[in-house]
Design an enzyme around this catalytic site. Structure first.
Site, PDB file in Angstrom:
ATOM      1  N   PHE A  51      47.923  41.553  46.748  1.00 50.80           N
ATOM      2  CA  PHE A  51      47.393  40.656  45.441  1.00 50.80           C
ATOM      3  C   PHE A  51      46.204  39.766  46.049  1.00 50.80           C
ATOM      4  O   PHE A  51      45.905  39.250  47.162  1.00 50.80           O
ATOM      5  CB  PHE A  51      48.453  39.472  44.884  1.00 50.80           C
ATOM      6  N   GLU A  52      45.121  39.959  45.000  1.00 51.66           N
ATOM      7  CA  GLU A  52      43.780  39.150  45.157  1.00 51.66           C
ATOM      8  C   GLU A  52      43.877  37.892  46.001  1.00 51.66           C
ATOM      9  O   GLU A  52      43.137  37.620  46.811  1.00 51.66           O
ATOM     10  CB  GLU A  52      42.946  39.321  43.856  1.00 51.66           C
TER      11      GLU A  52
END
Length: 257
Positions: A51-52
């Site tokens: 996830f970013e």
């Protein structure tokens, strides 16, 4: 279970099948994480989901509602930062990223910034790039899952938020972006598209059951390449639908759209 499904379930299933076992993928919330979860629960148990905001390799108990949700690090390998996620992309270890936007053109350029020809006074302003530009610039393969219509499949995007193949051909590499990276597949409610090996223009790979070439043409402003031979998309299996409905999205937040 009777094998009936809606367009969203088909798109998520097709996206999940694209993620092979052992791959690394950066996802956002919504359709991308649903596809990654389905892949991990079916053919790709060793898929690394990232996830970013910094979550690496979680075992997601339920679908997170944001990239910073605590579930994005649940039983994961690491809770790090956005900077490290982008460094991993830059290092070339991330195979896939999922992106979206208000517009996409024939070369896979994405617009998530504005609609209109005046940046300071747009007709509509969107959230902008976030990490999308970085991800599409650095990850090996960029995938887009989106409904298809002429406004979204635009002849020319109003703003290039995220680079695809720019002007086609070798223009992406000439602009300084890493070779062999870029748009990979576009999965819509009509079909699955890839890009021509030389021109880098969008081309049909498979047509969904019940859809026609006329549907492809009528729902894009630009001409999509129609090869002489293309596939028919495999429908979701009963098992895929069961997992998607009962484990990935039991509340129907995404698949109920």
């Amino acid at each position: 279970m009777e094998n009936t499904y809606n367009p969203m379930e088909l798109m998520i299933t097709v996206a999940a099948r694209t993620l092979e076992d052992g791959a690394m993928v950066v996802v956002g919330t919504g359709v991308p994480v649903a596809a990654a979860m389905l892949a991990q629960m079916t053919q790709s148990p060793n898929l690394t989901i990232m996830f970013e905001a910094g979550g690496i390799a979680p075992l997601l108990p339920t679908m997170p509602i944001s990239v910073g949700d605590s579930r994005t690090t649940h039983k994961g390998l690491k809770a790090t930062s956005m900077a490290e996620i982008m460094e991993l992309c830059q290092a070339g270890v991330v195979d896939y990223c999922f992106l979206g936007g208000a517009q996409i053109d024939k070369y896979g350029n994405l617009n998530s910034t504005l609609i209109g020809d005046d940046y300071n006074k747009p007709k509509t302003r969107f959230p902008g790039s976030g990490g999308a530009n970085d991800l599409a610039s650095l990850c090996w393969r960029t995938m887009v899952v989106t409904p298809q219509n002429p406004k979204r499949f635009a002849n020319k995007v109003d703003f290039i938020t995220t680079p695809g193949f720019l002007d086609g051909g070798t223009s992406r590499v000439e602009a300084g972006l890493p070779a062999e990276t870029g748009p990979y597949k576009v999965i819509t409610d009509i079909g699955v598209y890839g890009y021509h090996v030389d021109s880098k223009a969008m081309m049909l790979l498979s047509l969904h059951p019940g859809k026609t070439i006329d549907d492809v043409k009528a729902n894009a402003e630009f001409d999509i390449i129609i090869p002489d031979i293309y596939d028919t998309t495999q429908e979701p299996s009963d098992e895929e639908l069961k997992i998607l409905r009962e484990k990935v999205d039991p509340a129907g937040v995404i698949i109920g759209r």
